[in-house]
Design an enzyme around this catalytic site. Sequence first.
Site, PDB file in Angstrom:
ATOM      1  N   LEU A 172      41.814  28.065  46.867  1.00  0.00           N
ATOM      2  CA  LEU A 172      41.385  28.342  48.438  1.00  0.00           C
ATOM      3  C   LEU A 172      39.782  28.296  48.645  1.00  0.00           C
ATOM      4  O   LEU A 172      39.016  28.820  47.947  1.00  0.00           O
ATOM      5  CB  LEU A 172      41.736  29.754  48.874  1.00  0.00           C
ATOM      6  CG  LEU A 172      41.315  30.335  50.327  1.00  0.00           C
ATOM      7  CD1 LEU A 172      42.378  31.050  50.914  1.00  0.00           C
ATOM      8  CD2 LEU A 172      39.854  30.947  50.301  1.00  0.00           C
ATOM      9  N   ASP A 209      33.599  29.288  53.048  1.00  0.00           N
ATOM     10  CA  ASP A 209      32.236  28.844  53.595  1.00  0.00           C
ATOM     11  C   ASP A 209      31.252  27.813  52.464  1.00  0.00           C
ATOM     12  O   ASP A 209      31.381  28.066  51.460  1.00  0.00           O
ATOM     13  CB  ASP A 209      31.204  30.033  53.740  1.00  0.00           C
ATOM     14  CG  ASP A 209      32.065  31.399  53.997  1.00  0.00           C
ATOM     15  OD1 ASP A 209      33.136  31.345  54.328  1.00  0.00           O
ATOM     16  OD2 ASP A 209      31.344  32.317  54.139  1.00  0.00           O
ATOM     17  N   ARG A 255      25.523  40.706  54.156  1.00  0.00           N
ATOM     18  CA  ARG A 255      25.673  39.485  53.382  1.00  0.00           C
ATOM     19  C   ARG A 255      25.226  38.327  53.844  1.00  0.00           C
ATOM     20  O   ARG A 255      25.026  38.222  55.128  1.00  0.00           O
ATOM     21  CB  ARG A 255      27.116  39.446  52.860  1.00  0.00           C
ATOM     22  CG  ARG A 255      28.129  39.382  53.963  1.00  0.00           C
ATOM     23  CD  ARG A 255      29.764  39.300  53.643  1.00  0.00           C
ATOM     24  NE  ARG A 255      30.531  39.566  54.828  1.00  0.00           N
ATOM     25  CZ  ARG A 255      31.080  40.673  55.030  1.00  0.00           C
ATOM     26  NH1 ARG A 255      30.823  41.716  54.498  1.00  0.00           N
ATOM     27  NH2 ARG A 255      31.890  40.665  56.032  1.00  0.00           N
ATOM     28  N   ASP A 256      25.306  37.032  53.072  1.00  0.00           N
ATOM     29  CA  ASP A 256      25.263  35.723  53.424  1.00  0.00           C
ATOM     30  C   ASP A 256      23.584  35.446  53.760  1.00  0.00           C
ATOM     31  O   ASP A 256      23.328  35.140  55.062  1.00  0.00           O
ATOM     32  CB  ASP A 256      26.105  35.513  54.642  1.00  0.00           C
ATOM     33  CG  ASP A 256      27.545  35.733  54.484  1.00  0.00           C
ATOM     34  OD1 ASP A 256      27.918  35.904  53.405  1.00  0.00           O
ATOM     35  OD2 ASP A 256      28.185  35.972  55.539  1.00  0.00           O
ATOM     36  N   GLU A 262      28.421  37.582  60.621  1.00  0.00           N
ATOM     37  CA  GLU A 262      28.323  36.892  59.285  1.00  0.00           C
ATOM     38  C   GLU A 262      27.622  35.644  59.547  1.00  0.00           C
ATOM     39  O   GLU A 262      27.658  34.901  60.463  1.00  0.00           O
ATOM     40  CB  GLU A 262      29.919  36.378  58.657  1.00  0.00           C
ATOM     41  CG  GLU A 262      30.674  37.782  58.836  1.00  0.00           C
ATOM     42  CD  GLU A 262      31.995  37.412  57.847  1.00  0.00           C
ATOM     43  OE1 GLU A 262      32.508  38.242  56.985  1.00  0.00           O
ATOM     44  OE2 GLU A 262      32.850  36.600  58.341  1.00  0.00           O
TER      45      GLU A 262
END
Length: 487
Positions: free
Chosen positions: A38, A41, A161-162, A215
């Site tokens: 899978l 991002d 995050r990110d 996000e």
Amino acid sequence: MSTVENFNKREIDRRLAEGFPFTHRWHNRFHLEMPFGLINDPNGMTYHNGAYHIFYQWNPFGCAHKNKSWAHTKTRDFCTYQIPQLALWPTDEHDKDGCYSGCGTEEDGHLRVLYTCNAKDEEGNRSSVQRFGTYTKAAGAVKKEEIIIDGPPAGFTAHFRDPYLFDWRGVRHLVIGAQTEDKRGCVLVYREAPIRWECLGELRTQLKDFGYMWECPNLLSFGDYDVLVFCPQGVEARAYDRQNVYQAGYIAGHASMDAMEMLMHGRFKELDHGFDFYAPQIVTHEGRHILIGWMGMPDREEEYPTREEGWMHSLTLPRVLTLRQGHIFSEPVRELKALRHRETERALEAEGESEFSTTLYDLTEMILDLTMGEAYSVSVELVFGLEKLVFRYDRLTQVMTIDRTGMKLGGRGKRVFKLYAEQTLSLRMYVDHGAVEVFFQHGEEAATIAIFPEKNIRPMLRVFSDVDMQQISGVLWELESFHYESI
Ligand code: FRU
């Protein structure tokens, strides 16, 4: 301790190499995807040594949202890609529960990445730290290096995050997705300083009640304007927007790193009105802001029947973003024109008709201009035998409806949005095996739609209207598949 899979890079890369080129009819041919596992991002997008490096979230061990690693590919022209490889994967106590999303940058001639290390303790408490790494061609992988931020500041949860790096007046800064302790989504800003990265706090906006988590932020400059791109979770659907479970969009205004605020920004607008678009990342090279999105949606796994075949999701086509009067336009990068088979070019012409149809190619790019004349309701359909995907435009209300209820497998439903077409409805459409991307009114709006036609048949285009349209004109091409090269 959670069980960490055996990330045997050599073995995984070998299996990957065997999986290209694709043969399954649902596999997209000119969208990036994987033969197994899978993906989500796009990550680490960087122009380095003459090529665009594209990393993306990948679970090599199945179609569940776990074992998050980074895959890597690169391309000079968005048509020929290196066969992807496993580039970054969980190895230690910091990232054992996932190498989450992050960005890339060029530093002293090296390709560096910055990502979120995700880990959970026995009680399920999450920790999120931000760490740099360096990608080397020789290893085909990222070497993990310094942790620059070892957790969120006081008042924020571990949903942190990110990271996305940007340059602000010559100093490196980053924006990062965050959540306050009272469960409000937001973006935090950090600035590089000699000893450590300094937290400048929350980049405030005028948005109220705007979800419990943001996000994947990106911060871009367009001349005097700044655009904050982010993905809020927990905002409610409305009549003409925000209809997916989570959103991907932006606000345009002026970022102030002194006031720590997006000043004079407009409303939140979505970057895409389809069913399957999330977590986009933007790389800027030679003045072009190039966006790639994840063609998928979290928490909607049941909408993707390729799950049974062992792989899930794709990345969108790369799109160039421009800002005009506070609105982002997006159009596919010009390099994709090289995928057109010149000799298959076919003009579409009709005058004074209320119906028109033609067969498309196996892989198609199509430009369609419908001068509506007296017509008030216009439908453009992609027909796959008894199944169809419909784009219905109502000129009176200026509403476009994308209707996927006529497809049997996969996600269905409708998406409805405002579209201002005065005389002419203009569409540019890319039809791959399992993906349709549409750019409306020369990129004013876009829509990404995953489809899974039950039968292996070439689609037909069918256009019709309530009364005769003044004119239909267009052109279509058969497209080539992406080319994959081994290293
Ligand atoms: C967005 C996201 C990110 C996270 C990553 C994990 O789709 O949830 O916030 O870093 O996916 O795969």
